[in-house]
Design a protein around this motif. Structure first.
Motif, PDB file in Angstrom:
ATOM      1  N   HIS A  51       0.809  -1.224   0.000  1.00  0.00           N
ATOM      2  CA  HIS A  51       0.000   0.000   0.000  1.00  0.00           C
ATOM      3  C   HIS A  51       0.837   1.266   0.000  1.00  0.00           C
ATOM      4  O   HIS A  51       1.966   1.279   0.497  1.00  0.00           O
ATOM      5  N   ASP A  63       6.712  -0.045   6.759  1.00  0.00           N
ATOM      6  CA  ASP A  63       5.283  -0.292   6.499  1.00  0.00           C
ATOM      7  C   ASP A  63       4.731   0.843   5.656  1.00  0.00           C
ATOM      8  O   ASP A  63       4.323   1.852   6.193  1.00  0.00           O
ATOM      9  N   VAL A  64       4.652   0.713   4.327  1.00  0.00           N
ATOM     10  CA  VAL A  64       5.279  -0.313   3.560  1.00  0.00           C
ATOM     11  C   VAL A  64       5.618   0.232   2.170  1.00  0.00           C
ATOM     12  O   VAL A  64       5.549  -0.444   1.180  1.00  0.00           O
ATOM     13  N   GLU A  80      -4.865   1.411   3.209  1.00  0.00           N
ATOM     14  CA  GLU A  80      -4.808   0.160   3.988  1.00  0.00           C
ATOM     15  C   GLU A  80      -4.869   0.435   5.477  1.00  0.00           C
ATOM     16  O   GLU A  80      -5.473  -0.319   6.241  1.00  0.00           O
ATOM     17  N   GLU A  81      -4.249   1.536   5.881  1.00  0.00           N
ATOM     18  CA  GLU A  81      -4.160   1.821   7.320  1.00  0.00           C
ATOM     19  C   GLU A  81      -5.510   2.212   7.926  1.00  0.00           C
ATOM     20  O   GLU A  81      -5.640   2.302   9.143  1.00  0.00           O
ATOM     21  N   GLU A  96       1.618  -7.691   1.632  1.00  0.00           N
ATOM     22  CA  GLU A  96       2.539  -7.490   2.757  1.00  0.00           C
ATOM     23  C   GLU A  96       2.077  -8.404   3.884  1.00  0.00           C
ATOM     24  O   GLU A  96       0.958  -8.912   3.866  1.00  0.00           O
TER      25      GLU A  96
HETATM   26 ZN    ZN Z   1       1.004  -2.101   6.106  1.00  0.00          ZN
END
Ligand code: ZN
Length: 509
Positions: free
Chosen positions: A116, A151-152, A185-186, A213
């Motif tokens: 992401h 990340d990431v 994504e977070e 990931e």
């Molecule tokens: Zn991540």
């Protein structure tokens, strides 16, 4: 009589030792593959620039700074000219990216690599604790510092570096390769990965496998295991919060009438914590420990290779360690309790929230059923809170995709043991579950236990050497998964600039 006793004993020893030896064997990594040539110092510069974009996901999805994502897209276009020339790029929902590298054989299902673009914010007040500012992309002798190095964004960049290097070296895939980079994504990936997944699903795309990931290469996983372990998550836990509430007669605290709502709810919560969902030592956990065997000293290896005999005591032991206990069962945690407003008033209402991380052995429904049975109090209302997710399916470790993935890991990290594992948190991977049953979550990051605090924390950083390995890993995986002949798929003539310079240095000295 004595004879048959010794015969049985001999049989027992032979069986258990054979299992120990069999499970101790590691697949040999042949060194007959050609390393993908990468100009690492240039790649590190590019990663440093990527880190400088503040592609931050905040809890409120509307607070996204779209300009930063667009600037990053423009930078990627400049940084990876071959990728942008040879792969087709689609911008999904304004900020997410999808690249398709068409393979020569349309009969083969595509393989998909995902990571992401977004990062978490830096916690206000901790900026000063960073050795180098989080969005500066500082390169030191050993590390690249900044938010996104673990990340990431490093994953996004390493995948693109791998593709760029392969294109330069004349690689063309037989199997189509799709790259998917979500932008949120977070905060659950509702607008990014979920949309990419929907687009592909509507096109009828079926994938051979997907790698997102996930878990890293851990240096000291368990005491007694001498080598690093590459954890490949083959399943992801589900998520459920239940609100429990009870209403009783209130009144003045000087004349209490029976149990208060606080006491009744308290009892229910106590019963729940005393009676967690059962731990199971089978399937996934069993294959994790069997895979770890080859890295263990002999006595431990004997125990883990013969789980049929030691399962009971081992399960009881592992359940005493919170981290392994969480891998064995659905966990139960009371996170909110509210009741009462004044010290001399008996409250009518008490409410609590209990959070469950659901093991693939259970489901939303079976957890709720368990709660109802254990509480055994009809007066307590049980309500599902929004945001629940079923646990994922468990992907196979016996298929070709998992073998390709393990081989790629071992070719780049020859000293590691590859072990299937369970992801306790959530990644974007679940948004692609309609596309394939073969979903794996692994990130080629080397992490010591102390490094893990840096993820989403202070002083996030990546070693330059590890970044080189990441690029090699993704390139290697693309070759292993998509080439007709992985051994001869890239040209040997390519010379990276680093190497040319080194040759000059040798000549000059
Ligand atoms: Zn991540």
């Amino acid at each position: 009589m004595l004879y048959s006793f010794f015969a049985l004993l001999a049989l027992f020893i032979i069986t258990t030792l054979t299992r120990t030896v069999l499970l101790s064997r590691r697949e040999k990594v042949t060194a007959d593959f050609r390393e993908v040539k990468v100009r690492l110092h240039e790649a590190v510069e590019r990663l440093s620039r990527a880190i400088q974009f503040k592609t931050i996901s905040r809890q409120d999805a509307h607070k996204i700074d779209g300009e930063e994502f667009k600037k990053m897209h423009a930078f990627l276009e400049e940084a990876f000219p071959n990728v942008h020339r040879s792969l087709s790029k689609e911008i999904i929902n304004h900020y997410s990216l999808m690249f398709t590298w068409e393979g020569s054989n349309p009969d083969l299902k595509p393989v998909m690599l995902t990571c992401h673009l977004d990062v978490v914010p830096v916690e206000p007040g901790t900026e000063q604790d960073w050795d180098h500012p989080p969005f500066q992309g500082k390169i030191t002798d050993e590390y690249i510092y900044g938010r996104g190095t673990m990340d990431v964004q490093s994953g996004v960049m390493a995948i693109l570096e791998g593709a760029e290097a392969l294109l330069e070296q004349g690689f063309s895939p037989e199997r189509t390769i799709i790259l998917g980079f979500g932008h949120d994504e977070e905060i659950d990936g509702e607008f990014g990965a979920s949309e990419i997944g929907r687009v592909l699903h509507e096109r009828g795309t079926e994938l051979e496998f997907l790698l997102d990931e996930g878990l890293p290469v851990v240096e000291e996983l368990i005491e007694g295991i001498k080598c690093p372990v590459a954890l490949v998550a083959i399943a992801e836990k589900g998520y459920l919060s239940l609100e429990l509430s009870i209403e009783t007669e209130g009144g003045h605290s000087s004349v209490p009438q029976g149990k208060t709502s606080i006491a009744r709810l308290g009892e229910a919560l106590h019963r729940l914590e005393e009676n967690p969902l059962p731990a199971k030592f089978d399937g996934l956990v069993k294959s994790t420990f069997e895979s770890l065997c080859s890295g263990m000293p002999l006595p431990l290896r004997y125990v883990f290779a013969n789980l049929w005999m030691f399962k009971g005591p081992l399960k009881r032991f592992l359940a005493t360690i919170p981290a392994t206990d969480a891998a064995l069962r659905t966990t139960t945690a009371t996170t909110i309790f509210e009741s009462g407003v004044k010290e001399n008033v008996i409250p009518t209402l008490a409410r609590a929230v209990v959070n469950f991380r659901i093991h693939p052995n259970d489901s939303l429904e079976s957890v709720i059923e368990h709660v109802r049975r254990v509480i055994n109090d009809d007066a307590i209302k049980i309500e599902k809170k929004f945001g629940f997710i079923e646990p994922s399916l468990v992907s196979s470790v016996k298929n070709e995709p998992f073998q390709q993935l393990s081989r790629s890991i071992r070719q780049v990290f020859p000293e590691v043991v590859v072990a299937p594992s369970l992801m306790v948190g959530a990644t974007d991977a679940r948004h692609y579950s309609a596309l394939t049953p073969n979903i794996y979550r692994f990130f080629p990051l080397r992490a010591e236990q102390s490094d893990l605090d840096r993820v989403h924390g202070t002083n996030e950083r990546l070693s330059i050497q590890n970044y080189g390995e990441m690029i090699q890993f993704y390139a290697r995986l693309m070759i292993n998964a998509a080439a007709v002949n992985p051994r001869t798929s890239i040209s040997a003539n390519f010379k990276p600039v680093d190497e040319i310079k080194d040759e000059r240095k040798v000549k000059a000295s």
